[in-house]
Write a protein that holds these residues in place. Structure first.
Motif, PDB file in Angstrom:
ATOM      1  N   ASP A 107       0.830  -1.202   0.000  1.00 51.12           N
ATOM      2  CA  ASP A 107       0.000   0.000   0.000  1.00 51.12           C
ATOM      3  C   ASP A 107       0.868   1.256   0.000  1.00 51.12           C
ATOM      4  O   ASP A 107       0.806   2.072  -0.916  1.00 51.12           O
ATOM      5  CB  ASP A 107      -0.932  -0.021   1.215  1.00 51.12           C
ATOM      6  CG  ASP A 107      -1.771   1.242   1.321  1.00 51.12           C
ATOM      7  OD1 ASP A 107      -1.901   1.956   0.309  1.00 51.12           O
ATOM      8  OD2 ASP A 107      -2.295   1.524   2.414  1.00 51.12           O
ATOM      9  N   PRO A 144      -8.757   5.933   0.981  1.00 52.43           N
ATOM     10  CA  PRO A 144      -7.817   6.386  -0.054  1.00 52.43           C
ATOM     11  C   PRO A 144      -6.461   5.721   0.112  1.00 52.43           C
ATOM     12  O   PRO A 144      -6.028   5.436   1.236  1.00 52.43           O
ATOM     13  CB  PRO A 144      -7.735   7.899   0.186  1.00 52.43           C
ATOM     14  CG  PRO A 144      -8.138   8.091   1.614  1.00 52.43           C
ATOM     15  CD  PRO A 144      -9.139   7.021   1.897  1.00 52.43           C
ATOM     16  N   PRO A 145      -5.777   5.466  -0.969  1.00 49.46           N
ATOM     17  CA  PRO A 145      -4.450   4.847  -0.878  1.00 49.46           C
ATOM     18  C   PRO A 145      -3.421   5.839  -0.353  1.00 49.46           C
ATOM     19  O   PRO A 145      -3.596   7.052  -0.463  1.00 49.46           O
ATOM     20  CB  PRO A 145      -4.156   4.460  -2.331  1.00 49.46           C
ATOM     21  CG  PRO A 145      -4.902   5.472  -3.147  1.00 49.46           C
ATOM     22  CD  PRO A 145      -6.166   5.735  -2.371  1.00 49.46           C
ATOM     23  N   ALA A 148      -0.946   7.412  -4.640  1.00 49.57           N
ATOM     24  CA  ALA A 148      -1.913   7.445  -5.732  1.00 49.57           C
ATOM     25  C   ALA A 148      -1.536   6.406  -6.782  1.00 49.57           C
ATOM     26  O   ALA A 148      -0.359   6.180  -7.062  1.00 49.57           O
ATOM     27  CB  ALA A 148      -1.961   8.833  -6.354  1.00 49.57           C
ATOM     28  N   GLN A 149      -2.539   5.775  -7.357  1.00 54.26           N
ATOM     29  CA  GLN A 149      -2.281   4.720  -8.337  1.00 54.26           C
ATOM     30  C   GLN A 149      -1.409   5.218  -9.485  1.00 54.26           C
ATOM     31  O   GLN A 149      -0.495   4.528  -9.946  1.00 54.26           O
ATOM     32  CB  GLN A 149      -3.617   4.193  -8.877  1.00 54.26           C
ATOM     33  CG  GLN A 149      -3.480   3.030  -9.836  1.00 54.26           C
ATOM     34  CD  GLN A 149      -2.862   1.793  -9.182  1.00 54.26           C
ATOM     35  OE1 GLN A 149      -3.159   1.479  -8.041  1.00 54.26           O
ATOM     36  NE2 GLN A 149      -2.005   1.094  -9.918  1.00 54.26           N
ATOM     37  N   ARG A 152       2.536   5.390  -8.585  1.00 57.54           N
ATOM     38  CA  ARG A 152       3.291   4.240  -8.117  1.00 57.54           C
ATOM     39  C   ARG A 152       4.515   3.956  -8.998  1.00 57.54           C
ATOM     40  O   ARG A 152       5.575   3.585  -8.504  1.00 57.54           O
ATOM     41  CB  ARG A 152       2.389   3.005  -8.031  1.00 57.54           C
ATOM     42  CG  ARG A 152       1.307   3.135  -6.960  1.00 57.54           C
ATOM     43  CD  ARG A 152       0.401   1.912  -6.917  1.00 57.54           C
ATOM     44  NE  ARG A 152       1.061   0.737  -6.415  1.00 57.54           N
ATOM     45  CZ  ARG A 152       1.198   0.424  -5.126  1.00 57.54           C
ATOM     46  NH1 ARG A 152       0.740   1.233  -4.184  1.00 57.54           N
ATOM     47  NH2 ARG A 152       1.807  -0.691  -4.772  1.00 57.54           N
ATOM     48  N   ARG A 262       0.105   5.513   7.841  1.00 56.79           N
ATOM     49  CA  ARG A 262      -1.215   6.127   7.942  1.00 56.79           C
ATOM     50  C   ARG A 262      -1.396   6.849   9.275  1.00 56.79           C
ATOM     51  O   ARG A 262      -1.972   7.945   9.333  1.00 56.79           O
ATOM     52  CB  ARG A 262      -2.310   5.069   7.764  1.00 56.79           C
ATOM     53  CG  ARG A 262      -2.448   4.558   6.334  1.00 56.79           C
ATOM     54  CD  ARG A 262      -3.547   3.528   6.196  1.00 56.79           C
ATOM     55  NE  ARG A 262      -3.728   3.126   4.807  1.00 56.79           N
ATOM     56  CZ  ARG A 262      -4.492   3.744   3.937  1.00 56.79           C
ATOM     57  NH1 ARG A 262      -5.185   4.816   4.321  1.00 56.79           N
ATOM     58  NH2 ARG A 262      -4.597   3.320   2.692  1.00 56.79           N
ATOM     59  N   ASN A 311      -5.103  10.567  -3.300  1.00 54.52           N
ATOM     60  CA  ASN A 311      -4.554   9.694  -2.259  1.00 54.52           C
ATOM     61  C   ASN A 311      -4.696  10.381  -0.908  1.00 54.52           C
ATOM     62  O   ASN A 311      -5.300  11.459  -0.799  1.00 54.52           O
ATOM     63  CB  ASN A 311      -3.098   9.307  -2.551  1.00 54.52           C
ATOM     64  CG  ASN A 311      -2.169  10.490  -2.692  1.00 54.52           C
ATOM     65  OD1 ASN A 311      -2.481  11.476  -3.351  1.00 54.52           O
ATOM     66  ND2 ASN A 311      -0.996  10.419  -2.071  1.00 54.52           N
TER      67      ASN A 311
END
Length: 373
Positions: A107, A144-145, A148-149, A152, A262, A311
């Motif tokens: 993640d 939310p990750p 951000a996708q 990555r 997080r 994100n």
């Protein structure tokens, strides 16, 4: 040729059951080759050894000899993977065939994950094996990750100087397709369906249905299916004892984790976040339908709804000494304020917003400085 475990072995001794990979010099861990070739490998690598086979050992992160980012030129994002057409592990090769996959939940892409990629790069072409759709299948609340996708690939490219100038790539597997697999079935899928030559995992890694398999079983099963298995020590959080973290994760033994990242973001401690990630946290948002875009003789201000964020942001508050990144332009120093509904940016440069944002949706990046109390 090379066995999947990464050791040089004669074609005459082994036939064609092994994958073809490049030769790497290992400095920090022992290779466990497939059992049928163990005696041959032992004789070649160490003529004085009386042990007919190698055993993987736990690798301390402090013993690694990885080069720092400043020591190696930054490589291009893409890389090529050489394949021997005569030694394909299956008729339909997957994109990870012949490579070494790091196993885990990726993640946050933090320094613990980077360590797995470093070890994978020492024995083959490095990949991260990521599961897609886990939250939906398990009924977790959407969130939310951390990364951000669309960001990555940039992060993985930044790991290339640590990974022998090769940027690790992600290989995604639908979680639904592996959810009910036993540990043995999962390893069999890696070996026979994906054609993987080796796996790297942390000492606390669990896998298979209901997390039935552990690191020791992973080693045993990889040996059974002719793959190398490399188990490394967890990367520990150097500040774990000095911080009163709310440990909701019962598996937290003080190691760097996405949960810690997080929690640090929730506290707005961006220095700590950077230490866990090994880089500044980059928040991405889409530039579309700005609610306000104003300029004065000395500043420019922009505001956007939180719905534009791609994100996880840090806690609400005012952050100084941030960096604003847009396309190929140089980073601009800015100040960022986050509240319950919006994110606000203020810049001293008045030429940053010359672009016509109304033309199309674009992505803006923010890297954070300190939270002002």
């Amino acid at each position: 040729m090379l066995a999947c475990g990464g050791s040089r072995i004669s074609h005459q001794n082994l036939g064609s059951r092994f994958c073809s990979t490049g030769i790497f010099h290992l400095s920090s861990f022992t290779v466990k080759p497939p059992s049928s070739a163990a005696a041959t490998v032992a004789a070649i690598v160490d003529n004085n050894s009386h042990n007919p086979r190698f055993h993987p050992r736990f690798v301390s992160s402090s013993s690694l000899q990885s080069k720092s980012a400043g020591d190696i030129p930054f490589p291009p994002v893409s890389f090529s993977q050489r394949e021997d057409e005569h030694e394909k592990p299956s008729e339909a090769l997957s994109s990870v065939a012949g490579g070494t996959v790091a196993l885990g939940k990726f993640d946050a892409l933090h320094i613990g994950h980077r360590e797995l990629a470093i070890q994978a790069s020492k024995v083959g072409t490095p990949y991260l094996l990521s599961f897609v759709g886990m939250a939906e299948v398990l009924g977790w609340d959407p969130r939310p990750p951390v990364v951000a996708q669309c960001d990555r690939e940039r992060v993985l490219s930044s790991w290339a100087p640590y990974c022998g100038n090769v940027a690790p790539k992600e290989f995604q597997v639908q979680f639904m397709s592996v959810r009910h697999l036993s540990p043995r079935q999962f390893v069999e899928k890696l070996a026979r369906e994906l054609g993987v030559c080796g796996v790297v995992a942390g000492e606390n890694y669990r896998f298979g249905y209901k997390a039935a398999g552990d690191a020791s079983e992973l080693v045993r099963l990889c040996d059974e299916f002719g793959m190398g298995a490399y188990i490394i020590n967890s990367v520990m959080d150097r500040h774990q004892d000095a911080r009163n973290m709310n440990r909701l994760d019962l598996k937290d033994r003080g190691q760097v984790s996405s949960t810690r990242v997080r929690q640090a973001l929730a506290e707005g401690d961006m220095k700590y976040v950077s230490e866990l990630l090994g880089r500044p946290h980059r928040l991405l948002l889409t530039i579309k339908d700005w609610e306000s875009l104003t300029s004065t003789s000395s500043t420019q201000r922009m505001s956007a709804p939180r719905s534009s964020l791609l994100n996880l942001p840090p806690k609400d508050g005012f952050y100084e000494n941030c960096s604003l990144l847009f396309g190929e332009q140089n980073a601009v120093t800015c100040r960022v304020s986050i509240d319950t509904s919006h994110i606000h940016l203020e810049m001293d440069r008045v030429d940053f917003c010359d672009n016509d944002y109304s033309q199309k949706s674009q992505v803006l990046g923010i890297e954070f400085g300190e939270l002002k109390s």
